[in-house]
Design a protein around this motif. Structure first.
Motif, PDB file in Angstrom:
ATOM      1  N   ASP A 121     -56.049  16.475 -10.478  1.00 17.11           N
ATOM      2  CA  ASP A 121     -55.865  14.826 -10.862  1.00 17.11           C
ATOM      3  C   ASP A 121     -56.294  14.930 -12.056  1.00 17.11           C
ATOM      4  O   ASP A 121     -56.811  14.319 -12.546  1.00 17.11           O
ATOM      5  CB  ASP A 121     -56.689  13.685 -10.009  1.00 17.11           C
ATOM      6  CG  ASP A 121     -58.230  13.911 -10.516  1.00 17.11           C
ATOM      7  OD1 ASP A 121     -58.916  15.192 -10.315  1.00 17.11           O
ATOM      8  OD2 ASP A 121     -58.669  13.506  -9.612  1.00 17.11           O
TER       9      ASP A 121
ATOM     10  N   ALA B 197     -51.966  16.010 -17.886  1.00 16.97           N
ATOM     11  CA  ALA B 197     -51.061  15.757 -19.195  1.00 16.97           C
ATOM     12  C   ALA B 197     -52.447  15.075 -19.922  1.00 16.97           C
ATOM     13  O   ALA B 197     -52.996  15.974 -21.345  1.00 16.97           O
ATOM     14  CB  ALA B 197     -49.812  15.314 -19.769  1.00 16.97           C
ATOM     15  N   LEU B 198     -52.684  14.061 -19.726  1.00 18.87           N
ATOM     16  CA  LEU B 198     -53.870  13.479 -20.626  1.00 18.87           C
ATOM     17  C   LEU B 198     -55.022  14.065 -20.151  1.00 18.87           C
ATOM     18  O   LEU B 198     -55.951  13.963 -21.306  1.00 18.87           O
ATOM     19  CB  LEU B 198     -53.507  12.085 -20.241  1.00 18.87           C
ATOM     20  CG  LEU B 198     -51.995  10.948 -20.829  1.00 18.87           C
ATOM     21  CD1 LEU B 198     -52.268   9.485 -20.070  1.00 18.87           C
ATOM     22  CD2 LEU B 198     -52.613  10.858 -22.129  1.00 18.87           C
ATOM     23  N   ALA B 199     -55.419  14.084 -19.492  1.00 20.49           N
ATOM     24  CA  ALA B 199     -56.377  14.677 -19.112  1.00 20.49           C
ATOM     25  C   ALA B 199     -57.318  16.533 -20.175  1.00 20.49           C
ATOM     26  O   ALA B 199     -58.778  16.588 -20.108  1.00 20.49           O
ATOM     27  CB  ALA B 199     -56.811  14.520 -17.409  1.00 20.49           C
TER      28      ALA B 199
ATOM     29  N   LYS C 253     -51.555  18.825 -23.784  1.00 18.96           N
ATOM     30  CA  LYS C 253     -50.267  19.133 -23.773  1.00 18.96           C
ATOM     31  C   LYS C 253     -50.870  20.471 -23.962  1.00 18.96           C
ATOM     32  O   LYS C 253     -49.413  20.935 -24.848  1.00 18.96           O
ATOM     33  CB  LYS C 253     -49.261  18.677 -24.220  1.00 18.96           C
ATOM     34  CG  LYS C 253     -48.831  17.548 -22.447  1.00 18.96           C
ATOM     35  CD  LYS C 253     -47.246  17.733 -22.492  1.00 18.96           C
ATOM     36  CE  LYS C 253     -47.035  16.971 -21.197  1.00 18.96           C
ATOM     37  NZ  LYS C 253     -44.902  16.897 -21.101  1.00 18.96           N
ATOM     38  N   ASP C 254     -51.677  21.139 -24.998  1.00 17.61           N
ATOM     39  CA  ASP C 254     -51.841  22.205 -26.078  1.00 17.61           C
ATOM     40  C   ASP C 254     -51.959  23.517 -25.294  1.00 17.61           C
ATOM     41  O   ASP C 254     -52.582  23.352 -23.576  1.00 17.61           O
ATOM     42  CB  ASP C 254     -53.228  22.054 -26.491  1.00 17.61           C
ATOM     43  CG  ASP C 254     -53.346  23.284 -27.190  1.00 17.61           C
ATOM     44  OD1 ASP C 254     -53.126  22.330 -28.130  1.00 17.61           O
ATOM     45  OD2 ASP C 254     -53.181  24.378 -27.555  1.00 17.61           O
TER      46      ASP C 254
ATOM     47  N   GLN D  61     -48.531  13.370 -15.803  1.00 20.58           N
ATOM     48  CA  GLN D  61     -49.687  12.485 -16.839  1.00 20.58           C
ATOM     49  C   GLN D  61     -51.146  12.603 -16.457  1.00 20.58           C
ATOM     50  O   GLN D  61     -51.749  12.931 -17.034  1.00 20.58           O
ATOM     51  CB  GLN D  61     -49.413  11.103 -16.914  1.00 20.58           C
ATOM     52  CG  GLN D  61     -50.023   9.835 -18.027  1.00 20.58           C
ATOM     53  CD  GLN D  61     -49.491   8.127 -17.940  1.00 20.58           C
ATOM     54  OE1 GLN D  61     -48.021   8.739 -17.927  1.00 20.58           O
ATOM     55  NE2 GLN D  61     -50.240   7.734 -18.383  1.00 20.58           N
ATOM     56  N   GLU D  62     -50.961  12.459 -14.886  1.00 17.74           N
ATOM     57  CA  GLU D  62     -52.027  12.205 -14.361  1.00 17.74           C
ATOM     58  C   GLU D  62     -52.573  13.726 -13.217  1.00 17.74           C
ATOM     59  O   GLU D  62     -53.041  13.232 -12.219  1.00 17.74           O
ATOM     60  CB  GLU D  62     -52.703  11.256 -13.422  1.00 17.74           C
ATOM     61  CG  GLU D  62     -53.047   9.808 -15.176  1.00 17.74           C
ATOM     62  CD  GLU D  62     -53.924  10.362 -15.753  1.00 17.74           C
ATOM     63  OE1 GLU D  62     -54.822  11.088 -15.826  1.00 17.74           O
ATOM     64  OE2 GLU D  62     -54.050   9.249 -16.713  1.00 17.74           O
ATOM     65  N   HIS D  63     -51.442  14.155 -13.297  1.00 20.69           N
ATOM     66  CA  HIS D  63     -51.310  15.730 -12.469  1.00 20.69           C
ATOM     67  C   HIS D  63     -50.904  16.840 -12.924  1.00 20.69           C
ATOM     68  O   HIS D  63     -50.414  16.956 -13.607  1.00 20.69           O
ATOM     69  CB  HIS D  63     -49.690  15.015 -11.402  1.00 20.69           C
ATOM     70  CG  HIS D  63     -49.518  13.864 -10.734  1.00 20.69           C
ATOM     71  ND1 HIS D  63     -49.508  12.654 -10.251  1.00 20.69           N
ATOM     72  CD2 HIS D  63     -50.512  13.722  -9.146  1.00 20.69           C
ATOM     73  CE1 HIS D  63     -49.582  11.820  -9.876  1.00 20.69           C
ATOM     74  NE2 HIS D  63     -49.818  12.387  -8.919  1.00 20.69           N
TER      75      HIS D  63
END
Lengths: 378, 378
Positions: B277, B280-282, B285-286, B319-321
């Motif tokens: 969980d 990409a946000l947590a 994407k660097d 996004q969250e995966h």
């Protein structure tokens, strides 16, 4: 100075500008599609993370929403949204937070795709929690196959658990974001529908309930594929759209409702770029639209009115710096002196807007600028 | 269950874990380097965005810090930090906010690299604002060349402006993040020093003041290059370090002080990945560390104690995966059942920690977990 340039000139950059008329038109378009297809619209608010946007997106609908973080569940309940699907696989460590929100009046539907996950939350206390089984419709992110033995085993386990209610099935065709043409997008939309409907049929044939058949992604929702057997769609990014969706042909660049307001902070004529104060954090490092067009970089640069400046894009980013170049090299330095405000269209709106505190909402009808707060983080 | 596993088990994921002992060791190392080189340390708090981290990073130092957003200026002033350099090119639209903070007691130094920018803020009212001229030391992001005519013209304009004080010069060797080996890194460090020192010499030779000669990036600061003529360094990411710095040889993986706590939320054996969980946000994407090692993806996966699990990395993000794979394919499903907590080391700590609300600080000495709040956004 035009009206919007005047309104925006007082903002500190970087900042998100949200075009209210475009937002409303995008929401209306999806509502019409849902009505035409005869399905409920449960918008995914992971994109906007904003109660004001949620109210527009759910206007005239049944009021349910989709979210992807515990922070969003708490925020939207506080804003009056009670019927929420938490569309990230549930694990026991999140149940205490969810139980607290249910005790405060929320109806939270959770998602899982394994016997282990069902087993892990089967014994939770309090009000029974509705559960959707996630189905893999070809994206191979998560979910069980519609024809799998696991599907029925999971459905039986949920149905037998006193703490759970078998609500139905859910799928998400995330791979539609990579569809090269409309024919492929329609194929993915049909596969998404078929996987969910078939899974529901099998669950019902096993004598178990399956009220909800939930599908959705913006690219698949916005096809004309019939949705017989589906009960709801959960698209998200359509409220704002972005360059990725425009490149897929799902919208036009003129439909994109969000942009990042930035200021030209330097000219570097020798290196062939100008600098703006929107970089890797303000734009995100998402470069998804480049899959279809290599001259997008981290975003297309527009003038203060939101009109793209031919070929101008953010070619490179550092934390708070963006490097702007033209398609053929140097940007038009003389047209964009240091201090000029520009607006940058994002590759992927969900990524770009996430870390901001608020939207600066530009309403061309009333010629006003207002602020809508949003949630963030987890 | 070990002590740290026990402490972390109650956290809702994703969450940032900060190892206090590593943070303190990293800060001590940079303080020693500054002392050895005879320069002041003005840490760049754009990385941590946190007053508690700032207090550790400035302990025993003169107390000045560097920031890169107006939100950080306001946050750190509120936390008691008064001497701040705002290291993003200044434009007039930001001066009202800066003037307000100065009126509240801040000493804010601004940065610019053009006659136009100097002209634009020359007439601002209130207390004179100290200005640093940005020098390009080879990174070609921003700044004027040390040998340029523009340098002296800008210095003269600042010196003549009643609202400004010519404080000195500043440069940043951002290109050191791409140095392939230590010899290249030392070369860049020398070029960074030489550009700033030479620019200062030219300004002084023109009869103008140039008290501050400020350089800095973590990779160049952590060389043994002598820093004669330099007055301060402004490294940032060293407080946490990350996989990019480890791949550059600036630190070891065991020095990385931050990780993202995540939970295994699904197994997708057919597709060959497990899901966490943190997406990409947590994680952001660097993917910068992949420049030196292609099997890092969006981060290296560790067990709950923070020990890397051989070859395991986040290969793809939504996004969250996050999709976790092994270096040679399938991850060890049986070792990581659904519900297991893992810790993920970031490519670039500045990008990863930015959107979080707080740090969960793990203190092995006292066997405690505490929360440190931070700022975010703009």
């Amino acid at each position: 100075m035009t009206s919007s340039a005047h309104l925006l000139s007082a903002l500190t950059t970087p900042a998100i500008i949200l075009d209210r008329q475009r937002l409303e038109a995008n929401c209306k378009r999806m509502a019409q599609r849902a009505a035409q297809a005869g399905v409920q619209l449960r918008p995914h608010l992971k994109t906007a993370k904003c109660a004001d946007v949620a109210r527009i997106a759910t206007a005239g609908q049944f009021g349910g929403i989709t979210v992807s973080t515990i922070a969003e569940l708490a925020y939207f309940l506080d804003a009056g949204f009670r019927d929420m699907t938490y569309a990230v696989g549930i694990v026991p460590s999140k149940m205490p937070a969810i139980e607290r929100l249910i005790a405060q009046g929320a109806r939270i539907t959770v998602v899982l795709d394994s016997l282990k996950a069902a087993e892990d939350i089967a014994g939770h206390g309090g009000t029974p929690v509705p559960v959707l089984i996630e189905i893999d419709c070809g994206g191979h992110r998560a979910g069980v196959a519609a024809e799998s033995e696991a599907l029925i085993a999971i459905a039986e386990r949920i149905d037998a658990a006193p703490g759970l209610t078998l609500q139905g099935v859910l799928t998400h065709a995330g791979h539609s974001y990579h569809a090269a043409d409309e024919a492929t997008r329609r194929q993915i939309a049909m596969a998404e529908r078929d996987a969910a409907v078939r899974a529901a049929q099998r669950i019902r044939a096993a004598g178990l309930p399956c009220e909800t058949v939930s599908i959705g992604s913006t690219p698949t929702a916005l096809t004309d594929v019939p949705l017989d057997g589906v009960t709801e769609i959960r698209p998200g990014v359509y409220v704002f759209f972005d360059l990725s969706q425009a490149r897929l042909g799902v919208c036009s660049v003129d439909d994109i409702a969000v942009s990042v307001l930035a200021t030209v902070i330097g000219h570097h004529r020798e290196a062939g770029h100008l600098l703006v104060d929107a970089g890797a954090l303000a734009l995100s490092k998402d470069i998804s639209a480049n899959e279809h067009d290599p001259h997008i970089g981290y975003g297309l640069v527009c003038d203060i009115e939101g009109r793209p400046i031919d070929g101008l894009h953010v070619a490179e980013v550092h934390q708070e710096h963006g490097f702007v170049r033209g398609a053929d090299g140097a940007p038009p330095f003389d047209r964009l002196p240091v201090g000029t405000q520009v607006r940058i269209l994002p590759n992927h709106a969900c990524m770009t807007v996430a870390p901001y505190r608020e939207y600066n909402v530009l309403d061309a009808a009333s010629e006003t600028l207002s602020q809508w707060s949003k949630t963030y983080g987890w």
